[in-house]
Design a protein around this motif. Structure first.
Motif, mmCIF file in Angstrom:
data_model
loop_
_atom_site.group_PDB
_atom_site.id
_atom_site.type_symbol
_atom_site.label_atom_id
_atom_site.label_comp_id
_atom_site.label_asym_id
_atom_site.label_seq_id
_atom_site.Cartn_x
_atom_site.Cartn_y
_atom_site.Cartn_z
ATOM 1 N N ARG A 4 43.602 38.263 33.510
ATOM 2 C CA ARG A 4 42.234 38.577 33.944
ATOM 3 C C ARG A 4 41.376 37.321 34.101
ATOM 4 O O ARG A 4 40.529 37.261 34.979
ATOM 5 N N ILE A 5 41.577 36.346 33.221
ATOM 6 C CA ILE A 5 40.732 35.148 33.296
ATOM 7 C C ILE A 5 41.009 34.318 34.537
ATOM 8 O O ILE A 5 40.224 33.445 34.879
ATOM 9 N N LEU A 6 42.111 34.612 35.245
ATOM 10 C CA LEU A 6 42.434 33.893 36.473
ATOM 11 C C LEU A 6 42.195 34.744 37.712
ATOM 12 O O LEU A 6 42.580 34.365 38.815
ATOM 13 N N SER A 7 41.542 35.889 37.547
ATOM 14 C CA SER A 7 41.361 36.808 38.667
ATOM 15 C C SER A 7 40.446 36.259 39.758
ATOM 16 O O SER A 7 40.537 36.680 40.901
ATOM 17 N N LEU A 8 39.550 35.349 39.411
ATOM 18 C CA LEU A 8 38.705 34.707 40.408
ATOM 19 C C LEU A 8 39.062 33.233 40.478
ATOM 20 O O LEU A 8 39.233 32.583 39.459
ATOM 21 N N PRO A 9 39.182 32.705 41.690
ATOM 22 C CA PRO A 9 39.541 31.292 41.815
ATOM 23 C C PRO A 9 38.428 30.381 41.286
ATOM 24 O O PRO A 9 37.254 30.710 41.368
#
Length: 131
Positions: A4-9
């Motif tokens: 989840r912590i990498l879901s947005l670039p």
């Protein structure tokens, strides 16, 4: 599946811009304490944005008491507009410093906010004044 912590670039250039802006408006208690210890107090004023009662109990050395609810053209007319006003309040759980910085900025003053407020200041063992 991505965490989840990498879901947005997150681009490095965006981070530089974002965190640079954040640092432009925040003051670290360690840096402030060092400036005070070194006698480097020109150019800024510490502003206690809570109540006069909180100020009387304990405030940062040299701070003025200007509760955010009382910040108006009239109450700030004698403040030097060439200085930076560093607002602080109780802690990260209090928004009086944010309210104060916002109100002063709307009145045309240059502002910063002390990270963590007086609670973090005291946790580091830095001195306060009373009265």
């Amino acid at each position: 599946m991505k965490p989840r912590i990498l879901s947005l670039p997150c681009e490095a250039s965006d981070a530089v811009q974002y965190f640079g802006r954040e640092l432009a408006f925040e003051v670290d208690p360690v840096d402030l304490a060092q400036d005070l210890a070194d006698g480097r107090t020109d150019g800024y004023v510490l502003v206690e944005t809570r109540s006069p009662g909180a100020y009387a109990e304990a405030h940062l050395p040299g701070a003025i008491c200007l509760p955010y609810r009382e910040m108006t053209e009239e109450s700030t007319r004698d403040l030097d507009r060439n200085l930076v006003y560093v607002c602080y309040c109780e802690s990260i759980y209090c928004n009086a410093a944010t309210q104060g910085a916002y109100r002063l900025a709307r009145l045309g003053f240059t502002v910063k906010r002390l990270s963590g407020g007086i609670t973090t200041w005291l946790a580091h063992g830095y001195p306060t004044e009373a009265g």
